[in-house]
Design a protein around this motif. Sequence first.
Motif, PDB file in Angstrom:
ATOM      1  N   UNK A   1       0.826  -1.198   0.000  1.00 36.01           N
ATOM      2  CA  UNK A   1       0.000   0.000   0.000  1.00 36.01           C
ATOM      3  C   UNK A   1       0.867   1.258   0.000  1.00 36.01           C
ATOM      4  N   UNK A   2       1.913   1.245   0.824  1.00 40.98           N
ATOM      5  CA  UNK A   2       2.809   2.401   0.899  1.00 40.98           C
ATOM      6  C   UNK A   2       3.537   2.602  -0.433  1.00 40.98           C
ATOM      7  N   UNK A   3       3.947   1.486  -1.058  1.00 44.54           N
ATOM      8  CA  UNK A   3       4.633   1.602  -2.364  1.00 44.54           C
ATOM      9  C   UNK A   3       3.705   2.239  -3.402  1.00 44.54           C
ATOM     10  N   UNK A   4       2.427   1.875  -3.342  1.00 47.97           N
ATOM     11  CA  UNK A   4       1.464   2.418  -4.307  1.00 47.97           C
ATOM     12  C   UNK A   4       1.185   3.893  -4.005  1.00 47.97           C
ATOM     13  N   UNK A   5       0.951   4.168  -2.716  1.00 44.35           N
ATOM     14  CA  UNK A   5       0.535   5.511  -2.311  1.00 44.35           C
ATOM     15  C   UNK A   5       1.634   6.548  -2.578  1.00 44.35           C
ATOM     16  N   UNK A   6       2.887   6.134  -2.317  1.00 44.26           N
ATOM     17  CA  UNK A   6       3.975   7.107  -2.474  1.00 44.26           C
ATOM     18  C   UNK A   6       4.548   7.106  -3.885  1.00 44.26           C
ATOM     19  N   UNK A   7       4.137   6.145  -4.697  1.00 43.15           N
ATOM     20  CA  UNK A   7       4.702   6.065  -6.052  1.00 43.15           C
ATOM     21  C   UNK A   7       5.986   5.260  -6.106  1.00 43.15           C
ATOM     22  N   UNK A   8       6.416   4.711  -4.942  1.00 39.62           N
ATOM     23  CA  UNK A   8       7.675   3.943  -4.911  1.00 39.62           C
ATOM     24  C   UNK A   8       7.591   2.654  -5.736  1.00 39.62           C
ATOM     25  N   UNK A   9       6.365   2.292  -6.094  1.00 38.21           N
ATOM     26  CA  UNK A   9       6.192   1.076  -6.909  1.00 38.21           C
ATOM     27  C   UNK A   9       6.886   1.229  -8.269  1.00 38.21           C
ATOM     28  N   UNK A  10       7.059   2.481  -8.692  1.00 36.37           N
ATOM     29  CA  UNK A  10       7.767   2.737  -9.963  1.00 36.37           C
ATOM     30  C   UNK A  10       9.126   2.044  -9.997  1.00 36.37           C
ATOM     31  N   UNK A  11       9.807   2.045  -8.833  1.00 35.53           N
ATOM     32  CA  UNK A  11      11.142   1.439  -8.765  1.00 35.53           C
ATOM     33  C   UNK A  11      11.116  -0.021  -9.169  1.00 35.53           C
ATOM     34  N   UNK A  12       9.991  -0.691  -8.894  1.00 31.83           N
ATOM     35  CA  UNK A  12       9.881  -2.105  -9.263  1.00 31.83           C
ATOM     36  C   UNK A  12       9.425  -2.254 -10.714  1.00 31.83           C
ATOM     37  N   UNK A  13       8.528  -1.354 -11.127  1.00 36.20           N
ATOM     38  CA  UNK A  13       7.968  -1.477 -12.485  1.00 36.20           C
ATOM     39  C   UNK A  13       9.045  -1.229 -13.558  1.00 36.20           C
ATOM     40  N   UNK A  14      10.031  -0.368 -13.242  1.00 36.21           N
ATOM     41  CA  UNK A  14      11.099  -0.086 -14.211  1.00 36.21           C
ATOM     42  C   UNK A  14      12.007  -1.295 -14.412  1.00 36.21           C
ATOM     43  N   UNK A  15      12.071  -2.139 -13.392  1.00 34.13           N
ATOM     44  CA  UNK A  15      13.107  -3.176 -13.377  1.00 34.13           C
ATOM     45  C   UNK A  15      12.558  -4.544 -13.766  1.00 34.13           C
ATOM     46  N   UNK A  16      13.440  -5.437 -14.202  1.00 36.18           N
ATOM     47  CA  UNK A  16      12.999  -6.799 -14.538  1.00 36.18           C
ATOM     48  C   UNK A  16      12.817  -7.629 -13.269  1.00 36.18           C
ATOM     49  N   UNK A  17      11.821  -7.233 -12.501  1.00 41.92           N
ATOM     50  CA  UNK A  17      11.609  -7.889 -11.198  1.00 41.92           C
ATOM     51  C   UNK A  17      10.107  -7.980 -10.947  1.00 41.92           C
ATOM     52  N   UNK A  18       9.689  -9.066 -10.328  1.00 42.81           N
ATOM     53  CA  UNK A  18       8.254  -9.248 -10.077  1.00 42.81           C
ATOM     54  C   UNK A  18       7.868  -8.588  -8.752  1.00 42.81           C
ATOM     55  N   UNK A  19       6.746  -7.898  -8.741  1.00 46.38           N
ATOM     56  CA  UNK A  19       6.270  -7.256  -7.498  1.00 46.38           C
ATOM     57  C   UNK A  19       6.019  -8.329  -6.444  1.00 46.38           C
ATOM     58  N   UNK A  20       5.411  -9.432  -6.899  1.00 42.84           N
ATOM     59  CA  UNK A  20       5.088 -10.535  -5.984  1.00 42.84           C
ATOM     60  C   UNK A  20       6.365 -11.169  -5.433  1.00 42.84           C
ATOM     61  N   UNK A  21       7.316 -11.442  -6.338  1.00 44.18           N
ATOM     62  CA  UNK A  21       8.576 -12.082  -5.933  1.00 44.18           C
ATOM     63  C   UNK A  21       9.350 -11.213  -4.965  1.00 44.18           C
ATOM     64  N   UNK A  22       9.391  -9.920  -5.261  1.00 45.60           N
ATOM     65  CA  UNK A  22      10.125  -8.994  -4.392  1.00 45.60           C
ATOM     66  C   UNK A  22       9.472  -8.933  -3.009  1.00 45.60           C
ATOM     67  N   UNK A  23       8.123  -8.902  -3.016  1.00 41.88           N
ATOM     68  CA  UNK A  23       7.390  -8.856  -1.746  1.00 41.88           C
ATOM     69  C   UNK A  23       7.598 -10.136  -0.946  1.00 41.88           C
ATOM     70  N   UNK A  24       7.574 -11.275  -1.654  1.00 41.40           N
ATOM     71  CA  UNK A  24       7.733 -12.570  -0.962  1.00 41.40           C
ATOM     72  C   UNK A  24       9.131 -12.690  -0.358  1.00 41.40           C
TER      73      UNK A  24
END
Lengths: 254, 256
Positions: A80-103
Amino acid sequence: MKYLLIGVNSFSSRLAYRSNEITKLATNIARMLVSIWMWRFLYNNQSSIGGYSIENMTKYLIITNLAAIIFSTSPIFRLSSQIRTGALNNLLYRPISIFGEGLATFLGGQIIYIIVLLVFLVAQLISKSPFQMLLLVVYMLACVMMFFTFMMLLGSLSFWLINVWPLRSAVNAAYLLLGGLYFPLSFLGSKYTFLLSLNPFSLVSDVPARLLLGQSGESITTYLAVVVGWIIVFILLYRVVIRKGIARFEGVGV
Amino acid sequence: MRLFKAVWRVSVEEFFIYRATSFFTFFLAAIFFVVELLAGHIFFAASGSVNGWDGQSYQLLIATVSSVVYLYNIFFIVGHENLSEDILEGNLDYTLIRPVSSYWFTSMAQIDVPSIFNFVISLVVVGVSLKQLSFTAVGVVLYVFAALLAFGLFFILNKAVVTVTFWVDGFTALGGIMEDSIDLLSRPAGIFPRILRFIFMFIVPVLLVTNLPVLSLKLTVSSYWHFAYIVLFEVVLYLLSRWLWNKGIRRYFSAN
């Protein structure tokens, strides 16, 4: 390899911010003690309530509350914090899965608690066969995966919600009621105990506690099949929700 | 007063803009309250009356504490939730340059409108619980006064805890300490071991203010001096929290 590094980083950061860890652990232990004291107050010389002696009730509450430490709701608020602050961009730019990184982050942060709980549960089965011990370990690991996927699914609602802090109350409430943190699930009515115990909160804490205390009418393999079923459902739902969420995500933070 | 009206207007407008989120907020917060009530029902259905406590008294205790917490949430939760982040990220500048009391403005910067609905629901449960108990008019007056004292203590303690962010960086669990403590201490005082009962009745008197409304309905002699103690405690704690806040903002700096 990249996920292993994320996990190690998460583990290190937990050790770095020890005050947070100690506070959370102390809160969980306090919750467990308050539940035990409440029941000791209520037993008031009665030998048994709802088929539980005071000793069994204490053991039940220790197991369910220990499980609650591992099955944390933190992935909801992290995503939620990643979405709210826009920090999710850091994951979307990279060849990395949001789920995998979270797990990887979740497992890295919780690894000590997972080992402690598994050792504690297996120790309760010391007189049983190694197969039963292995089955319990497999069941608990499946529960970790199921619960994490469920939390990610709830966290991904942040694409649509401005505040998710009320979710903390709701998830805690579901945990308290269905996870058996206050009282055994069977106290809600024995006719529906089995059906009620199939929800994710009960599967991770009430079910292992009842299995170990010999209070369960069903076998561990039945519950394992249900957990696997939930994992499939949550992963499918998560994929749909995250795809739709990212499509509306503006990446600038709220 | 004009400032408070403006805060109120903006909060209501935001509530209507984010209707779905607001409804969701209200609904989820209500679930927690229902679970607490259900737990009370289960506890006392299994054991009947124990050491002066029965299902109705316990229900009143839970509903009263919930009402007080929702009242606190209406006025202060959003301000306090944002305060730690504002201190750490240097966003407090915008507050400090305004010609208002920063102590109060940071707490009351926004009204949490969904909590108003939760507050009303918990008041209805308080009313239902009171109908099942016998009490006098004096008892009710003392009950309301005790609930207001609980409201005051929750505010001052929360403010003091959030203010610690001026000195402690990265301690994110700090914000939840008071919320969890109030939740855990919303139980009959008699369940706790003697040493903890003493600590949370007199040193950090959260247990005292959660139990005092129900105790005051029964007009027990000890509840009168409990009132005197808690009033004195809150005055001292308020002054201490103002002093802490002033020290904190003097320590605050930002490159915003």
